[in-house]
Design an enzyme around this catalytic site. Structure first.
Site, PDB file in Angstrom:
ATOM      1  N   ARG A  16       0.810  -1.219   0.000  1.00 57.93           N
ATOM      2  CA  ARG A  16       0.000   0.000   0.000  1.00 57.93           C
ATOM      3  C   ARG A  16       0.848   1.276   0.000  1.00 57.93           C
ATOM      4  O   ARG A  16       0.338   2.366  -0.183  1.00 57.93           O
ATOM      5  CB  ARG A  16      -0.954  -0.023   1.206  1.00 57.93           C
ATOM      6  CG  ARG A  16      -2.035  -1.085   1.083  1.00 57.93           C
ATOM      7  CD  ARG A  16      -2.729  -1.389   2.409  1.00 57.93           C
ATOM      8  NE  ARG A  16      -1.954  -2.326   3.229  1.00 57.93           N
ATOM      9  CZ  ARG A  16      -2.379  -2.852   4.373  1.00 57.93           C
ATOM     10  NH1 ARG A  16      -3.565  -2.500   4.859  1.00 57.93           N
ATOM     11  NH2 ARG A  16      -1.633  -3.698   5.050  1.00 57.93           N
ATOM     12  N   GLN A  73      11.117 -15.135   5.740  1.00 57.72           N
ATOM     13  CA  GLN A  73       9.794 -15.610   5.324  1.00 57.72           C
ATOM     14  C   GLN A  73       9.674 -15.228   3.844  1.00 57.72           C
ATOM     15  O   GLN A  73       9.201 -14.142   3.517  1.00 57.72           O
ATOM     16  CB  GLN A  73       8.698 -14.907   6.141  1.00 57.72           C
ATOM     17  CG  GLN A  73       7.307 -15.416   5.822  1.00 57.72           C
ATOM     18  CD  GLN A  73       6.211 -14.422   6.197  1.00 57.72           C
ATOM     19  OE1 GLN A  73       6.431 -13.208   6.221  1.00 57.72           O
ATOM     20  NE2 GLN A  73       5.032 -14.941   6.482  1.00 57.72           N
ATOM     21  N   THR A  79       0.837 -12.790   9.250  1.00 58.14           N
ATOM     22  CA  THR A  79       1.619 -12.450  10.438  1.00 58.14           C
ATOM     23  C   THR A  79       1.839 -13.666  11.349  1.00 58.14           C
ATOM     24  O   THR A  79       2.855 -13.751  12.034  1.00 58.14           O
ATOM     25  CB  THR A  79       0.921 -11.335  11.235  1.00 58.14           C
ATOM     26  OG1 THR A  79      -0.473 -11.664  11.365  1.00 58.14           O
ATOM     27  CG2 THR A  79       1.022  -9.993  10.522  1.00 58.14           C
ATOM     28  N   ASP A 103       5.728  -2.034  11.596  1.00 57.39           N
ATOM     29  CA  ASP A 103       5.144  -0.799  11.066  1.00 57.39           C
ATOM     30  C   ASP A 103       4.319  -0.055  12.108  1.00 57.39           C
ATOM     31  O   ASP A 103       3.451   0.740  11.762  1.00 57.39           O
ATOM     32  CB  ASP A 103       4.304  -1.106   9.813  1.00 57.39           C
ATOM     33  CG  ASP A 103       3.126  -2.024  10.103  1.00 57.39           C
ATOM     34  OD1 ASP A 103       3.007  -2.521  11.240  1.00 57.39           O
ATOM     35  OD2 ASP A 103       2.303  -2.243   9.187  1.00 57.39           O
ATOM     36  N   GLY A 139      -7.484  -4.508  13.025  1.00 57.73           N
ATOM     37  CA  GLY A 139      -8.252  -5.629  13.573  1.00 57.73           C
ATOM     38  C   GLY A 139      -9.029  -5.132  14.786  1.00 57.73           C
ATOM     39  O   GLY A 139      -8.549  -4.288  15.530  1.00 57.73           O
ATOM     40  N   LYS A 347      32.231  26.852   0.500  1.00 58.74           N
ATOM     41  CA  LYS A 347      32.452  25.402   0.432  1.00 58.74           C
ATOM     42  C   LYS A 347      33.877  25.106   0.853  1.00 58.74           C
ATOM     43  O   LYS A 347      34.796  25.784   0.381  1.00 58.74           O
ATOM     44  CB  LYS A 347      32.233  24.899  -0.992  1.00 58.74           C
ATOM     45  CG  LYS A 347      32.300  23.403  -1.117  1.00 58.74           C
ATOM     46  CD  LYS A 347      32.944  22.937  -2.408  1.00 58.74           C
ATOM     47  CE  LYS A 347      34.433  23.144  -2.410  1.00 58.74           C
ATOM     48  NZ  LYS A 347      35.115  22.612  -3.571  1.00 58.74           N
ATOM     49  N   TYR A 383      38.646  26.374  -9.479  1.00 59.30           N
ATOM     50  CA  TYR A 383      38.581  25.204 -10.362  1.00 59.30           C
ATOM     51  C   TYR A 383      39.116  25.561 -11.732  1.00 59.30           C
ATOM     52  O   TYR A 383      38.666  26.534 -12.351  1.00 59.30           O
ATOM     53  CB  TYR A 383      37.098  24.779 -10.451  1.00 59.30           C
ATOM     54  CG  TYR A 383      36.858  23.495 -11.201  1.00 59.30           C
ATOM     55  CD1 TYR A 383      37.606  22.353 -10.935  1.00 59.30           C
ATOM     56  CD2 TYR A 383      35.845  23.421 -12.162  1.00 59.30           C
ATOM     57  CE1 TYR A 383      37.354  21.175 -11.619  1.00 59.30           C
ATOM     58  CE2 TYR A 383      35.587  22.242 -12.838  1.00 59.30           C
ATOM     59  CZ  TYR A 383      36.343  21.120 -12.569  1.00 59.30           C
ATOM     60  OH  TYR A 383      36.096  19.952 -13.232  1.00 59.30           O
ATOM     61  N   SER A 401      35.740  45.028  -3.373  1.00 63.15           N
ATOM     62  CA  SER A 401      34.630  44.386  -4.084  1.00 63.15           C
ATOM     63  C   SER A 401      35.030  43.926  -5.482  1.00 63.15           C
ATOM     64  O   SER A 401      35.959  44.474  -6.082  1.00 63.15           O
ATOM     65  CB  SER A 401      33.476  45.377  -4.241  1.00 63.15           C
ATOM     66  OG  SER A 401      33.056  45.776  -2.968  1.00 63.15           O
TER      67      SER A 401
END
Ligand code: UD1
Ligand code: CA
Length: 481
Positions: A16, A73, A79, A103, A139, A347, A383, A401
């Site tokens: 689901r 399994q 279950t 879950d 359930g 960076k 670079y 600047s």
């Protein structure tokens, strides 16, 4: 070894969810759902934890990484079948067994302990129940004259579907009861599966006990992505409440997003739409403005992170100011009292105490000393198309600047770089460096130019358009062209 073993059911993709990722690995507050279930399991100090999975893969790895054994399994048969397979992998002869659904991630350790306590008092099986407003999909638990039965959503009659006491999916019991009852389960239901829930009527009279949850939110299970979001919202509430009670102000906790491991020290203020991810730590007295995302980073005390800033794998020193709209990429290390302003990207850069880059710069692969001023529009050209190179800017340097620093290059202590320069070789300490074309001024040249072109610019749109389509650089004029 403790006499308790825990089995966690986690086989299957979780149809689901409509996902390539197995359901139990979907994340809640930055962490796989399964890890919350494993936390709850290990908090009980069991002798062993066994995870049931369908194949060798990432879910199996997650179990092993957390010290659990794995049982397989391969075919989904329900279950009950999964629990039987899990039990067969349990080592030794523990007295008690706890079966959890992989879950159902919000269970608190205290709740599970309470169930196990009840088991001590003469029960074969203890179930966890919750009285909810919307029981759809769960359930339903029915109790009558000491007997308990559980009816799954798909097998329930319309009348049974109106019943609101749901099965949470946690089962504590004597290991001997499980090993005796599990092989006797039948699959005569609409899904043709072996239901673990069918164990309830197999307990002796009065020997199946039902513990009702105080906080029904703990019952929330995840079968689809809408439930995933609901469960995450509940976790977020828990996390944010804890953080607020520790002295942090959130202007709108419902719109403040902290991963589970995030730490925020007291007296900090978080605005709405702040996202703090991974192992982020925010020091005391910080203010984080709206739209900031900080990932795996540390922010020192009394710092301010302004709107729209992104910080990744970085360290910001105390009393610093970053943003708005700054981007600190991995490896940025700012000292104390630094300022990284509007539209600055960094960076792999170290910035010393008191240094500033207030506007529109790129600083990458650089070592910047203390009290350095980086002028607006400065670029470290790191670079060359093949490799990255380092720029070193020593203490007290003033960079004017619109400067380009073409790495590898070092600007010595206390030097001044004049605005608009392109620096391609090292600058000695205390020097002034400038690389500029000389300024040429021609008095009255502009009017003569326009006369020559027989047109002057005006507010008239048509003329302006015409002008912009012709280059201002008059190639017929040797002085301009
Ligand atoms: C199950 C319960 C339901 C309960 C609900 C609580 C059964 C029959 N029903 O329903 O009463 O209200 O949980 O959330 O138990 N799994 C396996 N192998 C299988 C089938 C399932 O390992 O063959 C695992 C799944 O990975 C999952 C858990 O068992 O983690 C529960 O399975 P799921 O299909 O989600 O059961 P529900 O329909 O939610
Ligand atoms: Ca489920």
């Amino acid at each position: 070894m403790s006499d308790l073993a825990v089995v966690i059911l986690a086989a299957g993709q979780g149809k689901r969810m409509l996902s390539k990722l197995p359901k139990v690995l979907h994340r809640l507050c930055g962490r796989p759902m399964l890890d919350y279930v494993l936390d709850a399991a290990w908090s009980l100090n069991p002798g062993q934890v066994v995870g049931v999975v369908d194949f060798e893969g990432p879910v199996a790895d997650s179990f092993r990484n957390r010290g659990a054994r794995v049982a397989f399994q391969p075919v989904r048969r329900g279950t009950g079948d999964a629990a039987r397979i899990g039990l067969s992998e349990v080592q030794g002869k523990p007295d008690r067994l706890l079966v959890l659904n992989g879950d159902v991630p919000l269970l608190r350790p205290g709740t599970l302990r309470k169930m196990l306590d009840l088991l001590e008092e003469s029960a074969d099986l203890v179930l966890l129940a919750a009285q909810v407003l919307n029981p759809h999909g769960y359930g339903r638990i029915f109790q009558r004259d000491g007997a308990v039965r559980i009816v799954e959503q798909v097998d329930a009659t319309p009348e049974e579907r109106r019943h609101c006491l749901i099965n949470v999916g946690v089962y504590g019991g004597r290991a001997s009861f499980f090993s005796d009852a599990l092989p006797r389960l039948q699959s005569d239901n609409l899904q043709g599966e072996f239901y673990l829930t069918d164990l309830a009527p197999m307990a002796g009279p009065g020997r199946c006990r039902v513990v009702e949850l105080q906080d029904v939110h703990e019952a929330a299970g995840v079968n689809n992505r809408a439930q995933l979001a609901q469960v995450e919202a509940l976790l977020r509430q828990r996390k944010n409440r804890e953080i607020m009670l520790s002295g942090v102000t959130m202007r709108d906790p419902e719109r403040t997003y902290l991963d589970w491991a995030v730490e925020v020290a007291p007296e900090s203020l978080l605005y709405p739409n702040v996202i703090l991810e991974g192992r982020t730590r925010i020091g005391a007295g910080c203010t984080i403005y709206p739209g900031v995302r900080i990932v795996d980073s540390q922010i020192g005390e009394d710092s301010v992170i302004l709107d729209g800033t992104v910080v990744e794998n970085s360290v910001v020193g105390p009393r610093s100011k970053v943003g708005p709209m700054a981007h600190l990429r991995p490896g940025t290390r700012l000292g104390a009292r630094c300022k990284i302003g509007n539209f600055v990207e960094t960076k792999a850069v170290t910035v010393g105490e008191g240094s500033k880059a207030s506007h529109l710069s790129y600083l990458g692969d650089a070592v910047i000393g203390r009290d350095v001023n980086i002028g607006c529009g400065t670029i470290t050209c790191n670079y060359d198309g093949v490799s990255k190179h380092v720029t070193i800017i020593e203490d007290g340097v003033f960079v004017g600047s619109d400067t380009q620093l073409v790495a590898p290059v070092t600007v010595g202590r206390g030097a001044i770089v004049a605005s608009g320069s392109t620096i391609t070789s090292d600058v000695p300490p205390e020097a002034l460096v400038l690389t500029r074309a000389p300024t040429v001024v021609k008095e009255d040249y502009a009017s003569r130019y326009w006369e020559g072109r027989q047109r002057r610019p005006s507010g008239d749109g048509a003329t302006l358009e015409k002008r912009s389509s012709t280059s201002l650089v008059d190639t017929r004029d040797p002085e301009i062209g």
